[in-house]
Structures are given as structure tokens and as C-alpha cells.
Design an enzyme around this catalytic site. Structure first.
Site, PDB file in Angstrom:
ATOM      1  N   ASN A 103      31.305  39.060  44.688  1.00  0.00           N
ATOM      2  CA  ASN A 103      32.414  38.396  43.989  1.00  0.00           C
ATOM      3  C   ASN A 103      33.780  38.986  44.307  1.00  0.00           C
ATOM      4  O   ASN A 103      34.782  38.273  44.337  1.00  0.00           O
ATOM      5  CB  ASN A 103      32.172  38.467  42.475  1.00  0.00           C
ATOM      6  N   GLN A 119      39.677  45.250  41.277  1.00  0.00           N
ATOM      7  CA  GLN A 119      38.607  44.521  41.967  1.00  0.00           C
ATOM      8  C   GLN A 119      39.012  43.062  42.181  1.00  0.00           C
ATOM      9  O   GLN A 119      38.531  42.158  41.478  1.00  0.00           O
ATOM     10  CB  GLN A 119      37.312  44.584  41.153  1.00  0.00           C
ATOM     11  N   ARG A 128      20.003  42.798  45.466  1.00  0.00           N
ATOM     12  CA  ARG A 128      20.341  42.387  44.106  1.00  0.00           C
ATOM     13  C   ARG A 128      21.796  41.935  44.247  1.00  0.00           C
ATOM     14  O   ARG A 128      22.671  42.729  44.595  1.00  0.00           O
ATOM     15  CB  ARG A 128      20.195  43.579  43.157  1.00  0.00           C
ATOM     16  N   ASP A 172      25.269  40.907  43.067  1.00  0.00           N
ATOM     17  CA  ASP A 172      26.038  41.234  41.865  1.00  0.00           C
ATOM     18  C   ASP A 172      26.896  40.057  41.399  1.00  0.00           C
ATOM     19  O   ASP A 172      27.497  39.352  42.213  1.00  0.00           O
ATOM     20  CB  ASP A 172      26.965  42.423  42.205  1.00  0.00           C
ATOM     21  N   GLU A 207      36.431  29.282  41.308  1.00  0.00           N
ATOM     22  CA  GLU A 207      37.258  28.987  40.130  1.00  0.00           C
ATOM     23  C   GLU A 207      37.683  27.516  40.203  1.00  0.00           C
ATOM     24  O   GLU A 207      38.002  27.021  41.289  1.00  0.00           O
ATOM     25  CB  GLU A 207      38.545  29.827  40.124  1.00  0.00           C
ATOM     26  N   GLU A 267      22.010  38.553  39.796  1.00  0.00           N
ATOM     27  CA  GLU A 267      22.507  39.080  38.536  1.00  0.00           C
ATOM     28  C   GLU A 267      23.409  38.009  37.922  1.00  0.00           C
ATOM     29  O   GLU A 267      24.594  37.912  38.241  1.00  0.00           O
ATOM     30  CB  GLU A 267      23.313  40.370  38.735  1.00  0.00           C
ATOM     31  N   HIS A 323      22.035  50.366  34.591  1.00  0.00           N
ATOM     32  CA  HIS A 323      23.186  51.268  34.746  1.00  0.00           C
ATOM     33  C   HIS A 323      24.388  50.832  33.923  1.00  0.00           C
ATOM     34  O   HIS A 323      25.369  51.567  33.829  1.00  0.00           O
ATOM     35  CB  HIS A 323      23.569  51.327  36.224  1.00  0.00           C
ATOM     36  N   ASP A 324      24.381  49.613  33.400  1.00  0.00           N
ATOM     37  CA  ASP A 324      25.493  49.113  32.596  1.00  0.00           C
ATOM     38  C   ASP A 324      25.203  49.346  31.114  1.00  0.00           C
ATOM     39  O   ASP A 324      24.165  49.886  30.752  1.00  0.00           O
ATOM     40  CB  ASP A 324      25.681  47.609  32.839  1.00  0.00           C
TER      41      ASP A 324
HETATM   42  O1  LIG Z   1      31.114  44.658  39.824  1.00  0.00           O
HETATM   43  C1  LIG Z   1      31.572  44.533  38.508  1.00  0.00           C
HETATM   44  C2  LIG Z   1      30.421  44.725  37.570  1.00  0.00           C
HETATM   45  O2  LIG Z   1      29.420  43.848  38.048  1.00  0.00           O
HETATM   46  C3  LIG Z   1      28.203  43.959  37.405  1.00  0.00           C
HETATM   47  O3  LIG Z   1      28.533  43.594  36.116  1.00  0.00           O
HETATM   48  C4  LIG Z   1      27.724  43.134  35.215  1.00  0.00           C
HETATM   49  O4  LIG Z   1      27.895  44.027  34.179  1.00  0.00           O
HETATM   50  C5  LIG Z   1      28.727  43.710  33.127  1.00  0.00           C
HETATM   51  C6  LIG Z   1      28.673  44.781  32.101  1.00  0.00           C
HETATM   52  O5  LIG Z   1      28.931  46.059  32.591  1.00  0.00           O
HETATM   53  C7  LIG Z   1      28.244  42.393  32.582  1.00  0.00           C
HETATM   54  O6  LIG Z   1      28.942  42.103  31.423  1.00  0.00           O
HETATM   55  C8  LIG Z   1      28.426  41.309  33.618  1.00  0.00           C
HETATM   56  O7  LIG Z   1      27.901  40.103  33.156  1.00  0.00           O
HETATM   57  C9  LIG Z   1      27.738  41.662  34.879  1.00  0.00           C
HETATM   58  O8  LIG Z   1      28.124  40.848  35.946  1.00  0.00           O
HETATM   59  C10 LIG Z   1      27.656  45.374  37.603  1.00  0.00           C
HETATM   60  O9  LIG Z   1      26.340  45.473  37.108  1.00  0.00           O
HETATM   61  C11 LIG Z   1      28.596  46.346  36.934  1.00  0.00           C
HETATM   62  O10 LIG Z   1      28.134  47.674  37.051  1.00  0.00           O
HETATM   63  C12 LIG Z   1      29.953  46.191  37.590  1.00  0.00           C
HETATM   64  O11 LIG Z   1      30.879  46.985  36.895  1.00  0.00           O
END
Ligand SMILES: OC[C@H]1O[C@H](O[C@H]2O[C@H](CO)[C@@H](O)[C@H](O)[C@H]2O)[C@H](O)[C@@H](O)[C@@H]1O
Ligand SMILES: [Ca+2]
Length: 552
Positions: free
Chosen positions: A106, A178, A208, A210, A217, A252, A319-320
């Protein structure tokens, strides 16, 4: 390895998510690296996992733990070299382990050379067009796409930030460092596909991917799950199927059941092989605190049918933060009250704690949720350290508290590094309850009753019974909402799973009318229970107890 591989290997795989940076340090500089990870492959094989998911390991300023990529086709210098990576991958494959990596599609880091070039504006000083400007999404006013929500609510106030060098606003769904890539630009799609090809050429088993809902958009939408986004992802899948058959794409997409299921595509026009089951995850915790499992059943019943190649990815933690995006406002308030008594535990829309602390470090609760995780439809993903019950560090910023070094032994820095703890990338946890002196792999390897050995035995039991990976799911009616009961059937085998989510002993009657005459036999120990007769089947269960039965 992928040559002789069954194409749907991911359906029976158990995944293990880890960060190279915090798993094992091979050269003693306090930062984990590929040589360190290579040295731990035998541990992972013995644990019984099948596929490793590596968090981003690419060059990055690390303002979002590597999800801010500055170069898609290289290794962060702290983590080793391309040769180290290739050696690691070959060694993993030699042990029958597969490896997938994060593909951050993204957005890039603002330090990526594409963005640095883009900042020069649409036209270069010599009057020629600046092709990199169009790699990102720009505006002169920063007012467009007002229907898009902010995801990192604790740090961002807008999805637009003005770039002083360029004098224009750029679009970002996550941190302002970002910038989102412009997927309306076909060159951007090709760049990302080329980055994917680069890693697939090394033999990597997949990605995976992301944050997939946010690629495109459009005005008057919430800029999530748009059909143009799906078109791009289908193109990625076609590339993988045509050029790298057998490799995996895992989405994801933190979305409600109806939306997330769209990311599988269809039999004729496939998209992802796997998608995370985000909606069920918070309900497992909620059911435990409410002692009521009905929300698990409701959300599982709400999952649409998926194509025959598709498989859910289930997880308890990652990890989140423990995301609370896929619950109602009331449920979110309940979850915050139940699981984040200290406000430092809250971040964005979720709770930044590890599995063991979330469950009061109670072994029975940890086993219960893991036993459900391993038995529900989908391929389970374990988060490194949760197999030994690691804790978290609320003193670290952002989500870093759940990303501390793996605890290998009671030696210096928990065996993660020969460096002093304060010189490690994050300090290893050393508190009296969760510290490496008390919670570590070495001591649990020597303790047959440890969480580590229990986890390994459960993974082995799961492997022995293909119905866990491939079976149909049917919920069994009970007269007690604390009890979750379901069957998984595949070929000639039917498994019966019964779990008590209450903190007290419970009696329950199960409607096993479909199975009259069969005898439930426990998978561990092969103990026969009374045969199923014509009427309700009564079971007594201790607090947080679970049974995995085979119906003979
Ligand atoms: O690269 C940006 C983020 O992308 C992932 O984010 C996801 O985590 C968010 C919460 O931390 C969640 O709310 C969102 O829906 C997801 O896309 C990645 O796992 C993050 O670590 C990263 O910061
Ligand atoms: Ca190192």
C-alpha cells in the site's frame, strides 16, 4: 522444494510469525539477524510448525518496525546480507519448513527513493514530466476522499500531509511517513509485481500481503475494498499462478466477514489463497470473559462460503495491537474494560498486550484458547514467544512492547544476544514474572509439563488428524452458553471438540443426535467416553477444560 509440493500445502500448515530483528542475534551486535535465525531452525522444526512468516526485513528507517520500506529488493543491513538470507531459506527448505515474507504494497517509507524523487513535483526543472511524482497520490488542497477513516488514530489527524518541498499534499492511510503508492498508475503495479518476483526467484514460498483493502481511492467512498483494488490483487494472483505455481498469497484485510471473503475471489477468478479471520479473533477473548460462546458461533456462521482453494488464517495474537476494529462499539467498550485495565495497554483501536498477560498468565486459559485456535477451520498462526508464555513491556512505545527479544535461556540477554541487555535492539523482558530468567525455551525444553511441550504435543495431534485442516465445521447445540462444541469431519473421520469457557466447572448436554452409537475417544490418551445414545449427551467439564475427541 516447491517443485514436489502439493499445491494446497498451506491448508495443512501451521504458521509461525517472527521478526528476524528480535529472534536471535548471530553476530553479537544486539540485533537479531538471518544467521541467528538459521541457528534456530531446528528449534522451529521440533516445535512442529510448517511455515515461517517473516516480518519486514528490508532496508527501512524503522519508524514502523520495517513496514516503512525504503528498498523492496534488499535486506536491512542489520539483519545480514542477501547471501545470509539465501542460506537461511535453503536451510529452512532442507528441514521441510516453508517461508513467507511480508509484502508491503500500500505504501513506502517517505525515505524510499521513489518518494524522494516524487517530491520534486509533477514537472522537472528542465520542463520534462517527473514520472515518480505519479507513483504517489497528490492533491493541491488535501480535502479529497473525506469518507476514508483514519487508522492510526493515536498519531494521525488526517490522511493528507503537506510536503513542503513539493508544495502539495500526499495521501497516507497509515503514518504520515508512509505515503500511499498510486495504484492507478500501471507502472506502480509493475514495480510491486517485480518486487514480488525478486523474492519468489529466491525460492520464497509466498507473501503475507500487508494492508490490502486500501490500494485505490475514490471520491464518495470509504476507500476500502474497492473493485479496482480487487482487480489489482487478482492480477497479482495471476502472476503468481502463472510464473510461480504453488506459492502462497495471504491477505491482511481487517474487515467484516462479507468483505474479507471477497479477497478470496472466485474459483474462476481467484485472488488470495488465504485471508486472516480477523472477525473471530476478538470474540475468542470476549467469550472467555463473558463465559458465553454465542458470539463465536454467530461470527463463524456469518463467514461466507469460500472457493475450494481458499483457507482461513486463524490467530490469537500478532505483532500489532489486538485489534478491536471488527466488533461493535459496545463490544469494544467491553473488551477495553476487560483486557486493558491500565490505559497504557491501549493503542489506536486495540490493546497492545501479549497472549499470556492478556490471560492473566493462567495456563488453563492459555491452553483453552490455543485448543480452539488449533481446532477451528483454518491454518493457525502462532506468534513467536507465545509458545513459552512470554510477557510484554508497556514501557516501549507504539506496538513494540509485544516485539521484545525471544527468550532462549536464563543467560545474558536471555540467550537472544551476547550483547548486554541495554545494547539489544529492544531490551529483553526481565521482570520477575515474565523475565527470561523464569520464562525461556531451555527450561521449558527440559520440563515435560511446560507450555512449550504442551504446544508441541497439540501440533503433533493436529498433524495426525487431517480433519483439523480439511474438515467441515458443524456446531453442536448445547444447553449451556459457556460450552462451545463443534465437529470437524473429513473423509471417514469426525472429531468432536468441546470447550468450557467458564471459570467454574460446568455441566452441559450436547445434541449429538447425528452420531448415535458412536463412542467419543480422547485424542490424547485414547480414553473412551460413554457411547452416544438416543437423548442428550451429558458432559461434566472442569473450569476452562477442553476435550478433543474422535467419534469412533
Ligand atoms: O504498514 C502499516 C501497518 O500495516 C499493517 O497494519 C495493520 O495493523 C493495524 C493495527 O496496527 C490495523 O489496524 C490495520 O487494519 C492493518 O492493516 C501492519 O500489520 C502494521 O504493523 C503496520 O503498522
Ligand atoms: Ca546481529
Amino acid at each position: 522444494m516447491t517443485q514436489q509440493t502439493p499445491p494446497q500445502w498451506y491448508k495443512s500448515a501451521v504458521f509461525y510469525e517472527l521478526s528476524v530483528r528480535t529472534f536471535a542475534d548471530g553476530n553479537g551486535d544486539g540485533k537479531g539477524d538471518f544467521p541467528g535465525l538459521t541457528g534456530k531452525l531446528d528449534y522451529l522444526r521440533t516445535l512442529g510448525v510448517d511455515c515461517l512468516w517473516l516480518l519486514p526485513f528490508f532496508p527501512s528507517p524503522l519508524r514502523d518496525d520495517g513496514y516503512d520500506v525504503a528498498d523492496y529488493t534488499n535486506i536491512h543491513p542489520d539483519l545480514g546480507t542477501m547471501e545470509d538470507f539465501q542460506f537461511f531459506l535453503n536451510q529452512a527448505h532442507a528441514r521441510g519448513l516453508r517461508v513467507i515474507a511480508d509484502l508491503v504494497t500500500n505504501h513506502t517509507s517517505s525515505e524510499h527513493p521513489w518518494f524522494q524523487a516524487a517530491r520534486r513535483g509533477p514537472t522537472l526543472p528542465d520542463g520534462s514530466p517527473n514520472e515518480y511524482h505519479d507513483y504517489y497520490v497528490w492533491s493541491d488542497t488535501g480535502t479529497e476522499y473525506a469518507g476514508a477513516r483514519i487508522i492510526f488514530t493515536d498519531t494521525e489527524t488526517s490522511n493528507w500531509t503537506r510536503d513542503e518541498a513539493c508544495g502539495r499534499f500526499y495521501w497516507h492511510r497509515f503514518f504520515s511517513h508512509q505515503p500511499d503508492l498510486n495504484f492507478d498508475n500501471p507502472k506502480v503495479i509493475e514495480e510491486i509485481l517485480d518486487a514480488a518476483r525478486f523474492w519468489l526467484n529466491t525460492g520464497l514460498d509466498g507473501f503475507r500481503v500487508d494492508a490490502v483493502p486500501y490500494l485505490i481511492e475514490r471520491e464518495d467512498t470509504n476507500c476500502e475494498n474497492l473493485s479496482e483494488t480487487h482487480d489489482i490483487l487478482k492480477k497479482m494472483r495471476r502472476m503468481v499462478d502463472e510464473e510461480y505455481p504453488g506459492r502462497l498469497l495471504l491477505a491482511e484485510a481487517n474487515q467484516w466477514p462479507e468483505e474479507v471473503a471477497e479477497y478470496f475471489g472466485t474459483e474462476e477468478d481467484p485472488e488470495f489463497h488465504m485471508c486472516f479471520n480477523f472477525p473471530v479473533m476478538p470474540r475468542l477473548y470476549m467469550a472467555l470473559k463473558k463465559e458465553d460462546t454465542s458470539s463465536i458461533r454467530e461470527i463463524m456462521d456469518r463467514l461466507p462460503e469460500i472457493p475450494s482453494f481458499g483457507q482461513w488464517a486463524t490467530f490469537l495474537r500478532n505483532h500489532d495491537e489486538l485489534t478491536l476494529e471488527m466488533v461493535s462499539d459496545d463490544e469494544r467498550a467491553f473488551m477495553y474494560a476487560a483486557y486493558s485495565p491500565d490505559t497504557r495497554m491501549r493503542i489506536n483501536v486495540g490493546i497492545r498486550r501479549r497472549l499470556a498477560p492478556l490471560l492473566n498468565n493462567e495456563r488453563r486459559r492459555i491452553e483453552l484458547l490455543n485448543s480452539v485456535l488449533l481446532a477451528l477451520p483454518g491454518s493457525p498462526i502462532l506468534y513467536y514467544g507465545d509458545e513459552i508464555g512470554m510477557g510484554d513491556d508497556l514501557g516501549l512505545a507504539d506496538r513494540n512492547g509485544v516485539r521484545t527479544p525471544m527468550q532462549w535461556n536464563a543467560g545474558i540477554s536471555g540467550g537472544f544476544s551476547t550483547s548486554w541487555p541495554s545494547d539489544c535492539f529492544f531490551p529483553p523482558i526481565s521482570d520477575p514474572v515474565y523475565g527470561y530468567q523464569r520464562v525461556n525455551v531451555q527450561s521449558q525444553e527440559r520440563d515435560p509439563g511446560s507450555l512449550l511441550q504442551w504446544t508441541s504435543r497439540q501440533l503433533e495431534a493436529r498433524r495426525q488428524h487431517p480433519a483439523f485442516a480439511h474438515g467441515d465445521l458443524k456446531f453442536v447445540d448445547t444447553d449451556n452458553a459457556s460450552i462451545l462444541a463443534f465437529t470437524r469431519s473429513h473423509d471417514n473421520e469426525t472429531l468432536l471438540i468441546v470447550c468450557n469457557f467458564a471459570a467454574n466447572a460446568q455441566a452441559a448436554t450436547l445434541d449429538l443426535g447425528e452420531h448415535v452409537g458412536r463412542t467419543p475417544v480422547t485424542l490424547s490418551g485414547a480414553s473412551p467416553f460413554p457411547a452416544v445414545g438416543e437423548g442428550p449427551y451429558t458432559l461434566m467439564m472442569g473450569r476452562h477444560e477442553y476435550y478433543w475427541f474422535r467419534l469412533n
